[in-house]
Design a protein around this motif. Structure first.
Motif, PDB file in Angstrom:
ATOM      1  N   UNK A   3       0.810  -1.217   0.000  1.00 29.76           N
ATOM      2  CA  UNK A   3       0.000   0.000   0.000  1.00 29.76           C
ATOM      3  C   UNK A   3       0.846   1.271   0.000  1.00 29.76           C
ATOM      4  N   UNK A   4       2.106   1.185   0.463  1.00 31.66           N
ATOM      5  CA  UNK A   4       2.940   2.389   0.473  1.00 31.66           C
ATOM      6  C   UNK A   4       3.788   2.526  -0.796  1.00 31.66           C
ATOM      7  N   UNK A   5       3.494   1.712  -1.813  1.00 27.58           N
ATOM      8  CA  UNK A   5       4.266   1.778  -3.061  1.00 27.58           C
ATOM      9  C   UNK A   5       3.991   3.085  -3.797  1.00 27.58           C
ATOM     10  N   UNK A   6       5.050   3.619  -4.394  1.00 28.61           N
ATOM     11  CA  UNK A   6       4.942   4.845  -5.176  1.00 28.61           C
ATOM     12  C   UNK A   6       5.343   4.549  -6.609  1.00 28.61           C
ATOM     13  N   UNK A   7       4.617   5.147  -7.542  1.00 29.30           N
ATOM     14  CA  UNK A   7       4.998   5.059  -8.950  1.00 29.30           C
ATOM     15  C   UNK A   7       6.198   5.982  -9.161  1.00 29.30           C
ATOM     16  N   UNK A   8       7.252   5.484  -9.787  1.00 29.31           N
ATOM     17  CA  UNK A   8       8.461   6.283  -9.989  1.00 29.31           C
ATOM     18  C   UNK A   8       8.935   6.177 -11.434  1.00 29.31           C
ATOM     19  N   UNK A   9       9.764   7.132 -11.831  1.00 30.83           N
ATOM     20  CA  UNK A   9      10.488   7.070 -13.100  1.00 30.83           C
ATOM     21  C   UNK A   9      11.907   6.627 -12.754  1.00 30.83           C
ATOM     22  N   UNK A  10      12.404   5.625 -13.458  1.00 34.46           N
ATOM     23  CA  UNK A  10      13.693   5.021 -13.160  1.00 34.46           C
ATOM     24  C   UNK A  10      14.682   5.313 -14.289  1.00 34.46           C
ATOM     25  N   UNK A  22      35.475   1.118 -23.091  1.00 35.29           N
ATOM     26  CA  UNK A  22      34.467   1.600 -22.154  1.00 35.29           C
ATOM     27  C   UNK A  22      33.108   1.392 -22.802  1.00 35.29           C
ATOM     28  N   UNK A  23      32.141   0.955 -22.023  1.00 41.27           N
ATOM     29  CA  UNK A  23      30.800   0.745 -22.539  1.00 41.27           C
ATOM     30  C   UNK A  23      29.814   1.349 -21.545  1.00 41.27           C
ATOM     31  N   UNK A  24      28.834   2.088 -22.052  1.00 39.83           N
ATOM     32  CA  UNK A  24      27.806   2.671 -21.192  1.00 39.83           C
ATOM     33  C   UNK A  24      26.444   2.227 -21.706  1.00 39.83           C
ATOM     34  N   UNK A  25      25.621   1.723 -20.791  1.00 36.72           N
ATOM     35  CA  UNK A  25      24.256   1.320 -21.133  1.00 36.72           C
ATOM     36  C   UNK A  25      23.298   2.123 -20.269  1.00 36.72           C
ATOM     37  N   UNK A  26      22.199   2.541 -20.870  1.00 38.41           N
ATOM     38  CA  UNK A  26      21.222   3.344 -20.133  1.00 38.41           C
ATOM     39  C   UNK A  26      19.825   2.797 -20.370  1.00 38.41           C
ATOM     40  N   UNK A  27      19.058   2.700 -19.291  1.00 31.56           N
ATOM     41  CA  UNK A  27      17.683   2.224 -19.344  1.00 31.56           C
ATOM     42  C   UNK A  27      16.824   3.252 -18.618  1.00 31.56           C
ATOM     43  N   UNK A  28      15.670   3.593 -19.196  1.00 32.97           N
ATOM     44  CA  UNK A  28      14.724   4.495 -18.537  1.00 32.97           C
ATOM     45  C   UNK A  28      13.342   3.901 -18.635  1.00 32.97           C
ATOM     46  N   UNK A  29      12.529   4.155 -17.616  1.00 34.21           N
ATOM     47  CA  UNK A  29      11.160   3.675 -17.678  1.00 34.21           C
ATOM     48  C   UNK A  29      10.456   3.788 -16.352  1.00 34.21           C
ATOM     49  N   UNK A  30       9.194   3.351 -16.323  1.00 32.53           N
ATOM     50  CA  UNK A  30       8.417   3.421 -15.088  1.00 32.53           C
ATOM     51  C   UNK A  30       8.786   2.280 -14.146  1.00 32.53           C
ATOM     52  N   UNK A  31       8.564   2.519 -12.856  1.00 32.34           N
ATOM     53  CA  UNK A  31       8.813   1.496 -11.851  1.00 32.34           C
ATOM     54  C   UNK A  31       7.998   1.775 -10.605  1.00 32.34           C
ATOM     55  N   UNK A  32       8.220   0.967  -9.578  1.00 33.17           N
ATOM     56  CA  UNK A  32       7.569   1.161  -8.284  1.00 33.17           C
ATOM     57  C   UNK A  32       8.633   1.141  -7.198  1.00 33.17           C
ATOM     58  N   UNK A  39      14.172  -1.959   4.951  1.00 33.70           N
ATOM     59  CA  UNK A  39      14.378  -2.465   3.594  1.00 33.70           C
ATOM     60  C   UNK A  39      13.614  -1.595   2.604  1.00 33.70           C
ATOM     61  N   UNK A  40      14.290  -1.210   1.523  1.00 32.43           N
ATOM     62  CA  UNK A  40      13.648  -0.420   0.474  1.00 32.43           C
ATOM     63  C   UNK A  40      13.766  -1.193  -0.836  1.00 32.43           C
ATOM     64  N   UNK A  41      12.691  -1.201  -1.601  1.00 27.39           N
ATOM     65  CA  UNK A  41      12.630  -2.023  -2.811  1.00 27.39           C
ATOM     66  C   UNK A  41      12.217  -1.164  -4.001  1.00 27.39           C
ATOM     67  N   UNK A  42      12.910  -1.363  -5.107  1.00 28.75           N
ATOM     68  CA  UNK A  42      12.604  -0.694  -6.363  1.00 28.75           C
ATOM     69  C   UNK A  42      12.417  -1.778  -7.418  1.00 28.75           C
ATOM     70  N   UNK A  43      11.312  -1.751  -8.147  1.00 26.99           N
ATOM     71  CA  UNK A  43      11.073  -2.732  -9.206  1.00 26.99           C
ATOM     72  C   UNK A  43      10.809  -2.005 -10.518  1.00 26.99           C
ATOM     73  N   UNK A  44      11.282  -2.594 -11.609  1.00 22.90           N
ATOM     74  CA  UNK A  44      11.023  -2.066 -12.945  1.00 22.90           C
ATOM     75  C   UNK A  44      11.283  -3.169 -13.959  1.00 22.90           C
ATOM     76  N   UNK A  45      10.851  -2.938 -15.192  1.00 23.92           N
ATOM     77  CA  UNK A  45      11.015  -3.933 -16.260  1.00 23.92           C
ATOM     78  C   UNK A  45      11.843  -3.335 -17.379  1.00 23.92           C
ATOM     79  N   UNK A  56      13.248  -6.540 -13.013  1.00 27.01           N
ATOM     80  CA  UNK A  56      14.351  -6.256 -12.102  1.00 27.01           C
ATOM     81  C   UNK A  56      13.805  -5.790 -10.765  1.00 27.01           C
ATOM     82  N   UNK A  57      14.339  -6.389  -9.685  1.00 27.17           N
ATOM     83  CA  UNK A  57      13.977  -5.979  -8.336  1.00 27.17           C
ATOM     84  C   UNK A  57      15.265  -5.666  -7.580  1.00 27.17           C
ATOM     85  N   UNK A  58      15.383  -4.415  -7.125  1.00 24.97           N
ATOM     86  CA  UNK A  58      16.548  -3.968  -6.371  1.00 24.97           C
ATOM     87  C   UNK A  58      16.118  -3.835  -4.915  1.00 24.97           C
TER      88      UNK A  58
END
Length: 146
Positions: A3-10, A22-32, A39-45, A56-58
């Motif tokens: 219930x305390x989950x927040x919609x975030x931009x990751x 050198x290699x750089x990879x970047x991912x952007x998108x919605x998450x929770x 414990x703090x949890x961040x999830x995104x696809x 992905x679950x951090x």
């Protein structure tokens, strides 16, 4: 979702460095983002171009960070300051043994600021052969109500 989950931009930026490249990879998108106790949890696809989506679950705790990925790849990587951890990375091209030595960990919670940030600096050895320097910067901020 709690219930305390927040919609975030990751935004996830991974930098890999070895002797000659050198290699750089970047991912952007919605998450929770949510927290339970210390414990703090961040999830995104992630949606890679050549394979199926990767969930992905951090999980961030005071003493360690865990990154679990499932879907197109399967792995759970653990980061503990000044310690080496091991895991298997299951990929369509086979299984890889990974050793991770965490040099630096820094976390700023979304509860402390308008933007959360996780920074990891580590050395990773793949299949006992290639060691590369990695930097991972994961930023996330709450979706604005519009």
């Amino acid at each position: 979702m709690p219930s305390n989950a927040k919609e975030v931009q990751v935004q996830l930026v991974t930098e890999i460095q070895d002797e000659d490249r050198n290699e750089t990879m970047e991912i952007q998108g919605p998450g929770q983002f949510f927290s339970r106790g210390d414990t703090q949890v961040l999830t995104f696809t992630e949606h890679p171009e050549e394979s199926e989506p990767v969930n992905t679950m951090v999980t961030i705790k005071p003493e360690h960070v865990s990154i679990k990925r499932s879907g197109g790849v399967e792995m759970r990587q653990v980061f503990q300051q000044s310690m080496e951890t091991e895991n298997l990375y299951h990929h369509t091209y086979g299984d890889f043994h990974m050793k991770t030595y965490t040099e630096e960990m820094d976390f700023q919670s979304l509860q402390e600021s308008t933007q959360g940030r996780l920074y990891l600096s580590y050395k990773m050895t793949l299949n006992h052969e290639v060691t590369q320097a990695h930097r991972l910067t994961l930023t996330f901020e709450e979706e604005s109500e519009s």
